[in-house]
Design a protein around this motif. Structure first.
Motif, mmCIF file in Angstrom:
data_model
loop_
_atom_site.group_PDB
_atom_site.id
_atom_site.type_symbol
_atom_site.label_atom_id
_atom_site.label_comp_id
_atom_site.label_asym_id
_atom_site.label_seq_id
_atom_site.Cartn_x
_atom_site.Cartn_y
_atom_site.Cartn_z
ATOM 1 N N PHE A 62 66.040 56.715 43.057
ATOM 2 C CA PHE A 62 65.137 57.300 42.035
ATOM 3 C C PHE A 62 64.084 57.839 42.759
ATOM 4 O O PHE A 62 62.991 57.588 41.253
ATOM 5 C CB PHE A 62 65.085 55.185 41.872
ATOM 6 C CG PHE A 62 66.138 54.012 42.194
ATOM 7 C CD1 PHE A 62 67.086 54.382 41.464
ATOM 8 C CD2 PHE A 62 65.757 53.426 42.817
ATOM 9 C CE1 PHE A 62 68.115 53.376 41.522
ATOM 10 C CE2 PHE A 62 66.741 52.338 43.011
ATOM 11 C CZ PHE A 62 68.008 52.091 42.606
ATOM 12 N N ASN A 63 65.086 59.444 42.598
ATOM 13 C CA ASN A 63 63.545 60.129 42.485
ATOM 14 C C ASN A 63 62.791 59.543 43.244
ATOM 15 O O ASN A 63 61.176 60.063 43.102
ATOM 16 C CB ASN A 63 63.915 61.112 41.032
ATOM 17 C CG ASN A 63 62.974 61.807 40.775
ATOM 18 O OD1 ASN A 63 62.530 62.898 41.981
ATOM 19 N ND2 ASN A 63 62.460 61.874 39.927
ATOM 20 N N ALA A 64 62.672 59.370 44.520
ATOM 21 C CA ALA A 64 61.175 59.090 46.070
ATOM 22 C C ALA A 64 60.385 57.668 44.988
ATOM 23 O O ALA A 64 59.184 57.540 46.053
ATOM 24 C CB ALA A 64 60.860 60.008 45.951
ATOM 25 N N GLN A 65 61.518 57.340 44.378
ATOM 26 C CA GLN A 65 60.415 56.272 44.377
ATOM 27 C C GLN A 65 60.468 55.168 45.024
ATOM 28 O O GLN A 65 59.048 53.912 44.796
ATOM 29 C CB GLN A 65 60.568 55.671 42.489
ATOM 30 C CG GLN A 65 60.569 56.095 41.346
ATOM 31 C CD GLN A 65 61.139 55.456 39.792
ATOM 32 O OE1 GLN A 65 60.493 54.927 40.134
ATOM 33 N NE2 GLN A 65 60.863 56.685 39.600
ATOM 34 N N LYS A 66 61.821 55.035 45.306
ATOM 35 C CA LYS A 66 61.819 53.818 46.101
ATOM 36 C C LYS A 66 61.947 54.394 47.868
ATOM 37 O O LYS A 66 62.786 55.405 47.853
ATOM 38 C CB LYS A 66 63.431 53.456 46.589
ATOM 39 C CG LYS A 66 63.743 52.338 47.339
ATOM 40 C CD LYS A 66 64.909 51.621 46.618
ATOM 41 C CE LYS A 66 65.467 50.871 47.700
ATOM 42 N NZ LYS A 66 65.464 49.138 47.890
ATOM 43 N N ARG A 67 61.206 54.128 49.082
ATOM 44 C CA ARG A 67 61.706 55.202 50.687
ATOM 45 C C ARG A 67 61.391 53.525 51.472
ATOM 46 O O ARG A 67 61.464 52.508 51.357
ATOM 47 C CB ARG A 67 60.280 54.997 50.325
ATOM 48 C CG ARG A 67 59.564 56.695 49.632
ATOM 49 C CD ARG A 67 58.490 56.694 49.815
ATOM 50 N NE ARG A 67 57.793 57.789 48.775
ATOM 51 C CZ ARG A 67 58.328 60.098 49.258
ATOM 52 N NH1 ARG A 67 58.839 59.790 49.971
ATOM 53 N NH2 ARG A 67 58.168 60.806 47.770
ATOM 54 N N GLY A 68 62.184 54.611 52.388
ATOM 55 C CA GLY A 68 62.596 53.607 53.707
ATOM 56 C C GLY A 68 62.900 54.086 54.719
ATOM 57 O O GLY A 68 62.467 55.691 54.654
ATOM 58 N N SER A 69 63.529 53.861 55.998
ATOM 59 C CA SER A 69 63.740 54.640 57.186
ATOM 60 C C SER A 69 65.595 53.644 57.077
ATOM 61 O O SER A 69 65.103 52.230 56.815
ATOM 62 C CB SER A 69 62.738 54.720 58.038
ATOM 63 O OG SER A 69 63.733 55.069 58.834
ATOM 64 N N ILE A 70 66.532 54.717 57.268
ATOM 65 C CA ILE A 70 67.589 53.713 58.030
ATOM 66 C C ILE A 70 67.830 54.534 59.723
ATOM 67 O O ILE A 70 68.398 55.868 59.435
ATOM 68 C CB ILE A 70 69.307 54.692 57.247
ATOM 69 C CG1 ILE A 70 68.553 54.054 55.655
ATOM 70 C CG2 ILE A 70 69.934 53.792 57.762
ATOM 71 C CD1 ILE A 70 69.780 54.552 54.815
ATOM 72 N N ALA A 71 68.065 53.282 60.675
ATOM 73 C CA ALA A 71 67.462 54.122 61.444
ATOM 74 C C ALA A 71 68.803 54.570 62.192
ATOM 75 O O ALA A 71 70.469 54.118 61.411
ATOM 76 C CB ALA A 71 68.146 52.796 62.752
ATOM 77 N N GLY A 72 69.338 55.572 62.585
ATOM 78 C CA GLY A 72 69.825 56.654 63.106
ATOM 79 C C GLY A 72 71.049 57.326 61.533
ATOM 80 O O GLY A 72 72.100 58.229 62.085
ATOM 81 N N LYS A 73 70.177 57.241 60.355
ATOM 82 C CA LYS A 73 71.409 58.462 59.691
ATOM 83 C C LYS A 73 70.797 59.487 59.523
ATOM 84 O O LYS A 73 72.285 60.262 59.476
ATOM 85 C CB LYS A 73 70.570 57.757 58.430
ATOM 86 C CG LYS A 73 71.256 58.610 57.494
ATOM 87 C CD LYS A 73 70.074 57.986 55.485
ATOM 88 C CE LYS A 73 68.667 58.317 55.149
ATOM 89 N NZ LYS A 73 68.885 60.225 55.110
#
Ligand code: ADP
Ligand code: MG
Length: 243
Positions: free
Chosen positions: A35-46
């Protein structure tokens, strides 16, 4: 070859210059945004997964005559690419209605399109990547008429190749986003990445609207098991390219 200086840090990748002016190093990050960087996180190994999937698909497309920016892989999460001047367009090819197409047209999620649809969006985070028309692309001089036609043709060819490839993986290619650029010779090349971050991929024989999702919608919609889904796509892609 040594990585020299950081050229650009985006949401999913860091681009470095190298000793050779025409070659860049693309480092894939584990960072995830939506959503245009409104939601941020990390996905291990991505980073490793997306780099490996992109590499496999670029090589596959090259073998079928599609010009891409891919040169070679340097580490599990980085690849050397040809420097291109990116057209500020996000080229989206759709086979099945999902996401913003449903929101903007009222088409039901999962509607099979009679023919693939190519949508152009303005690659401009400040404006929220708005949908463009051909006339608006020309108005803003984002591409020439020839480049629009060529981009559309390439996008449809890529769709044909990738749809067939993913079908063999028992994955349905719902839609995906491409970026194109001009190399130093002025030739149009497929650039950026092709990964579960940039494609909608559904497990072919699963009709459940949540469990079938094998792409970034798991992150967008908080469906859980994001890493597992990305791993699953990677395993199926690798099994297919080794065939
Ligand atoms: P963004 O946050 O803009 O999506 P990414 O992290 O996905 O950025 O990628 C970094 C940037 O690198 C993107 O703006 C993309 O257009 C650009 N890029 C991708 N491939 C190339 C290339 N071969 N040459 C130059 N720029 C590239
Ligand atoms: Mg990107």
């Amino acid at each position: 070859m040594s990585a020299q200086s950081l050229l650009y840090e985006g949401k999913a990748k860091i681009i470095y210059t190298t000793d050779e002016p025409e070659i860049l190093l693309a480092h894939f990050k584990d960072d995830a945004t939506a959503f245009n960087a409104q939601k941020r996180g990390s996905i291990a190994g991505k980073g490793e997964i997306n780099c490996t999937i992109s590499q496999a698909l670029f090589q596959y497309l090259e073998s079928l005559g599609i010009p891409t920016h891919f040169i070679d892989s340097v580490s599990p999460n980085s690849m050397r690419v040809m420097r291109v001047q990116i057209l500020p367009l996000e080229v989206v090819v759709r086979n099945i209605a999902a996401g913003s197409l449903c929101q903007q047209t009222g088409l039901a999620l999962g509607t099979l399109l009679k023919q693939p649809l190519v949508d152009f969006y303005y690659k401009n985070d400040a404006l929220g990547d708005p949908l463009l028309t051909r006339d608006r692309i020309l108005l803003l001089e984002l591409a020439t008429p020839e480049q629009i036609n060529q981009t559309q043709q390439l996008a449809l060819q890529i769709n044909q190749h990738l749809s067939e490839f993913f079908t063999r993986c028992d994955i349905t290619l719902v839609d995906f986003k491409l970026e194109f650029g001009l190399d130093t010779k002025g030739q149009l090349r497929l650039a950026d990445e092709i990964s579960p971050d940039t494609c909608r991929l559904w497990n072919s024989f699963d009709t459940d609207p949540n469990s079938r999702v094998l792409d970034k919608d798991r992150f967008r919609r908080d469906l859980g098991n994001v890493e597992t889904a990305y791993q699953e796509v990677l395993q199926r892609v690798l099994a297919q390219v080794s065939n």
